[in-house]
Design a protein around this motif. Structure first.
Motif, PDB file in Angstrom:
ATOM      1  N   GLY A  64       0.785  -1.220   0.000  1.00  0.00           N
ATOM      2  CA  GLY A  64       0.000   0.000   0.000  1.00  0.00           C
ATOM      3  C   GLY A  64       0.819   1.273   0.000  1.00  0.00           C
ATOM      4  O   GLY A  64       0.271   2.362   0.215  1.00  0.00           O
ATOM      5  N   ALA A  65       2.127   1.187  -0.242  1.00  0.00           N
ATOM      6  CA  ALA A  65       3.001   2.364  -0.208  1.00  0.00           C
ATOM      7  C   ALA A  65       2.683   3.312  -1.363  1.00  0.00           C
ATOM      8  O   ALA A  65       2.091   2.915  -2.367  1.00  0.00           O
ATOM      9  CB  ALA A  65       4.462   1.920  -0.280  1.00  0.00           C
ATOM     10  N   PRO A  66       3.076   4.587  -1.256  1.00  0.00           N
ATOM     11  CA  PRO A  66       2.740   5.579  -2.288  1.00  0.00           C
ATOM     12  C   PRO A  66       3.350   5.267  -3.646  1.00  0.00           C
ATOM     13  O   PRO A  66       4.513   4.877  -3.753  1.00  0.00           O
ATOM     14  CB  PRO A  66       3.332   6.884  -1.710  1.00  0.00           C
ATOM     15  CG  PRO A  66       3.421   6.656  -0.239  1.00  0.00           C
ATOM     16  CD  PRO A  66       3.735   5.203  -0.082  1.00  0.00           C
ATOM     17  N   GLN A  67       2.543   5.483  -4.688  1.00  0.00           N
ATOM     18  CA  GLN A  67       2.971   5.389  -6.084  1.00  0.00           C
ATOM     19  C   GLN A  67       2.540   6.697  -6.757  1.00  0.00           C
ATOM     20  O   GLN A  67       1.357   7.042  -6.703  1.00  0.00           O
ATOM     21  CB  GLN A  67       2.338   4.199  -6.788  1.00  0.00           C
ATOM     22  CG  GLN A  67       2.551   2.858  -6.099  1.00  0.00           C
ATOM     23  CD  GLN A  67       3.982   2.367  -6.219  1.00  0.00           C
ATOM     24  OE1 GLN A  67       4.624   2.574  -7.252  1.00  0.00           O
ATOM     25  NE2 GLN A  67       4.486   1.736  -5.174  1.00  0.00           N
ATOM     26  N   THR A  68       3.474   7.379  -7.398  1.00  0.00           N
ATOM     27  CA  THR A  68       3.192   8.715  -7.901  1.00  0.00           C
ATOM     28  C   THR A  68       3.688   8.878  -9.333  1.00  0.00           C
ATOM     29  O   THR A  68       4.775   8.414  -9.672  1.00  0.00           O
ATOM     30  CB  THR A  68       3.858   9.787  -7.008  1.00  0.00           C
ATOM     31  OG1 THR A  68       3.481   9.569  -5.646  1.00  0.00           O
ATOM     32  CG2 THR A  68       3.426  11.179  -7.426  1.00  0.00           C
ATOM     33  N   GLY A  69       2.887   9.550 -10.155  1.00  0.00           N
ATOM     34  CA  GLY A  69       3.284   9.894 -11.505  1.00  0.00           C
ATOM     35  C   GLY A  69       3.046  11.373 -11.770  1.00  0.00           C
ATOM     36  O   GLY A  69       2.058  11.948 -11.299  1.00  0.00           O
ATOM     37  N   ALA A  93      -0.757  12.133 -10.495  1.00  0.00           N
ATOM     38  CA  ALA A  93      -1.594  11.090  -9.905  1.00  0.00           C
ATOM     39  C   ALA A  93      -0.824  10.429  -8.774  1.00  0.00           C
ATOM     40  O   ALA A  93       0.346  10.081  -8.933  1.00  0.00           O
ATOM     41  CB  ALA A  93      -1.992  10.054 -10.959  1.00  0.00           C
ATOM     42  N   ASP A  94      -1.481  10.274  -7.632  1.00  0.00           N
ATOM     43  CA  ASP A  94      -0.834   9.699  -6.453  1.00  0.00           C
ATOM     44  C   ASP A  94      -1.766   8.673  -5.824  1.00  0.00           C
ATOM     45  O   ASP A  94      -2.971   8.913  -5.684  1.00  0.00           O
ATOM     46  CB  ASP A  94      -0.502  10.805  -5.449  1.00  0.00           C
ATOM     47  CG  ASP A  94       0.199  10.268  -4.217  1.00  0.00           C
ATOM     48  OD1 ASP A  94       1.267   9.647  -4.363  1.00  0.00           O
ATOM     49  OD2 ASP A  94      -0.322  10.457  -3.097  1.00  0.00           O
ATOM     50  N   GLU A  95      -1.205   7.531  -5.463  1.00  0.00           N
ATOM     51  CA  GLU A  95      -1.994   6.465  -4.840  1.00  0.00           C
ATOM     52  C   GLU A  95      -1.319   6.011  -3.559  1.00  0.00           C
ATOM     53  O   GLU A  95      -0.120   5.733  -3.530  1.00  0.00           O
ATOM     54  CB  GLU A  95      -2.144   5.277  -5.792  1.00  0.00           C
ATOM     55  CG  GLU A  95      -2.959   4.127  -5.207  1.00  0.00           C
ATOM     56  CD  GLU A  95      -3.150   2.991  -6.184  1.00  0.00           C
ATOM     57  OE1 GLU A  95      -3.697   1.945  -5.788  1.00  0.00           O
ATOM     58  OE2 GLU A  95      -2.735   3.142  -7.351  1.00  0.00           O
ATOM     59  N   LEU A  96      -2.085   5.941  -2.483  1.00  0.00           N
ATOM     60  CA  LEU A  96      -1.604   5.475  -1.188  1.00  0.00           C
ATOM     61  C   LEU A  96      -2.643   4.531  -0.620  1.00  0.00           C
ATOM     62  O   LEU A  96      -3.670   4.956  -0.083  1.00  0.00           O
ATOM     63  CB  LEU A  96      -1.370   6.654  -0.235  1.00  0.00           C
ATOM     64  CG  LEU A  96      -1.050   6.313   1.225  1.00  0.00           C
ATOM     65  CD1 LEU A  96       0.217   5.468   1.318  1.00  0.00           C
ATOM     66  CD2 LEU A  96      -0.907   7.580   2.052  1.00  0.00           C
ATOM     67  N   GLY A  97      -2.407   3.215  -0.783  1.00  0.00           N
ATOM     68  CA  GLY A  97      -3.393   2.243  -0.336  1.00  0.00           C
ATOM     69  C   GLY A  97      -4.727   2.483  -1.030  1.00  0.00           C
ATOM     70  O   GLY A  97      -4.796   2.579  -2.257  1.00  0.00           O
ATOM     71  N   PRO A  98      -5.815   2.619  -0.273  1.00  0.00           N
ATOM     72  CA  PRO A  98      -7.128   2.862  -0.888  1.00  0.00           C
ATOM     73  C   PRO A  98      -7.357   4.323  -1.251  1.00  0.00           C
ATOM     74  O   PRO A  98      -8.407   4.673  -1.788  1.00  0.00           O
ATOM     75  CB  PRO A  98      -8.092   2.421   0.217  1.00  0.00           C
ATOM     76  CG  PRO A  98      -7.351   2.720   1.478  1.00  0.00           C
ATOM     77  CD  PRO A  98      -5.907   2.407   1.179  1.00  0.00           C
ATOM     78  N   GLN A  99      -6.409   5.170  -0.971  1.00  0.00           N
ATOM     79  CA  GLN A  99      -6.563   6.605  -1.200  1.00  0.00           C
ATOM     80  C   GLN A  99      -5.851   7.031  -2.483  1.00  0.00           C
ATOM     81  O   GLN A  99      -4.702   6.668  -2.726  1.00  0.00           O
ATOM     82  CB  GLN A  99      -5.974   7.371  -0.019  1.00  0.00           C
ATOM     83  CG  GLN A  99      -5.869   8.868  -0.221  1.00  0.00           C
ATOM     84  CD  GLN A  99      -5.071   9.526   0.879  1.00  0.00           C
ATOM     85  OE1 GLN A  99      -4.982   9.001   1.988  1.00  0.00           O
ATOM     86  NE2 GLN A  99      -4.472  10.675   0.586  1.00  0.00           N
TER      87      GLN A  99
END
Length: 335
Positions: A64-69, A93-99
């Motif tokens: 669930g760690a952050p993934q960012t583009g 675009a940034d993803e952190l677990g369900p967020q």
């Protein structure tokens, strides 16, 4: 409540113990190659149309760690005039677990010429955009059903935002200041809410960024470029990045830096934690190669020194930059 994503455990623990209503903004280790990500007044600095793609994978092997583009495009709006107007587009675009948070900004910079030789400029920048915040309740696992504070499906909302910056540069040094997320104030009547629950806590807070750097000639083919970035959300511990890059024949950049917290200002969170959140956070290795006069490729690796050290395997970041026009010496982008 038991969260399946380990990173969210950390975030939720701090959000329930500390009076925090937001989170630190996304930060790229390679901000030094495209400062528009932290200051809208940088738009058009290189005086050529420049496109950049950035991909960041943080805290490898932590579920669930952050993934960012990040995708950006900037240049002069009056290339064949006085070169006073810069503009840029930035999508992230940034993803952190369900967020997740997806944003798009338009940036404008008014660039004042300060001398007849045009060796120094002072820019004022304004950015406006919107962010779509989403929370996927299907990715959250709980022990007891019926928790009214959590959504059962995916919910989202759009939030407008503006940002402002000032940026000065000459041939040897630069400095800038910016305020990001100006509409994300901390007053109770300005909180973003999904519904009537407390999930509004995931919205980003207002941030102050200060940047600066120098260019030093070591010899005819090697230059040294130290730089600093200070970031503050006025609630949590401020962050300080200290970097240094060696530039070889204007083609290869090699260097690194450290990221640390700053405890110079007394904050509310220190009543609960002391200074435990203000220590040395990470060290980084940074490299950029000018493959051609138009194409640059960058890579960086962050090695964590905080308490997350044993739970993950560092952070990777890759950037790709392309000059979409006639290459100029300024495209080397020392600043």
């Amino acid at each position: 409540m038991k969260i399946a994503f380990k990173s969210l455990v950390w975030l939720l623990c701090w959000s329930t113990v500390l009076p925090i209503r937001g989170q630190q903004n996304i930060q790229f280790t390679q901000y030094v190659f495209n400062s528009m990500s932290v200051n809208p007044a940088y738009a058009g600095y290189m005086e050529e149309l420049f496109a950049q793609l950035g991909l960041r994978s943080q805290w490898i092997d932590l579920e669930g760690a952050p993934q960012t583009g990040l995708l950006s495009l900037d240049g002069l709006l009056d290339l064949y005039g006085a070169r006073r107007h810069g503009g840029g587009i930035q999508v992230m675009a940034d993803e952190l677990g369900p967020q997740t948070a997806t944003s798009a900004y338009l940036n404008y910079a008014y660039r004042l010429r300060l001398d007849r030789e045009d060796t120094q400029r002072l820019s004022f920048g304004l950015g406006a955009g919107v962010t779509r915040y989403s929370l996927d309740g299907t990715k959250i696992t709980v022990l007891d059903d019926g928790d009214q504070a959590l959504p059962t499906g995916k919910i989202s909302n759009f939030v407008p935002d503006i940002r402002f910056g000032i940026y000065y540069h000459n041939a040897r040094w630069y400095a800038g200041a910016s305020i990001m997320d100006l509409l994300s104030g901390g007053s109770s009547d300005n909180l973003f809410r999904w519904d009537q629950t407390t999930t509004d806590r995931i919205r980003r807070r207002r941030h102050l960024y200060l940047i600066g750097g120098l260019l030093v000639d070591l010899n005819e083919s090697v230059k040294l470029r130290p730089s600093v970035l200070y970031k503050d959300d006025f609630k949590g511990p401020p962050s300080l990045d200290l970097n240094a890059m060696a530039i070889f024949s204007d083609r290869l950049w090699l260097g690194g830096g450290i990221r640390t917290g700053v405890s110079a200002f007394r904050r509310d969170y220190q009543r609960f934690t002391g200074d435990r959140l203000s220590g040395l956070n990470a060290i980084s290795f940074v490299m950029q190669v000018f493959a051609t006069d138009r194409l640059r490729i960058g890579y960086s690796y962050d090695y964590m020194l905080s308490r997350l050290n044993g739970l993950q395997n560092g952070s990777h970041e890759v950037t790709l930059g392309v000059t979409l026009g006639r290459p100029l010496d300024r495209v080397k982008c020392y600043f």
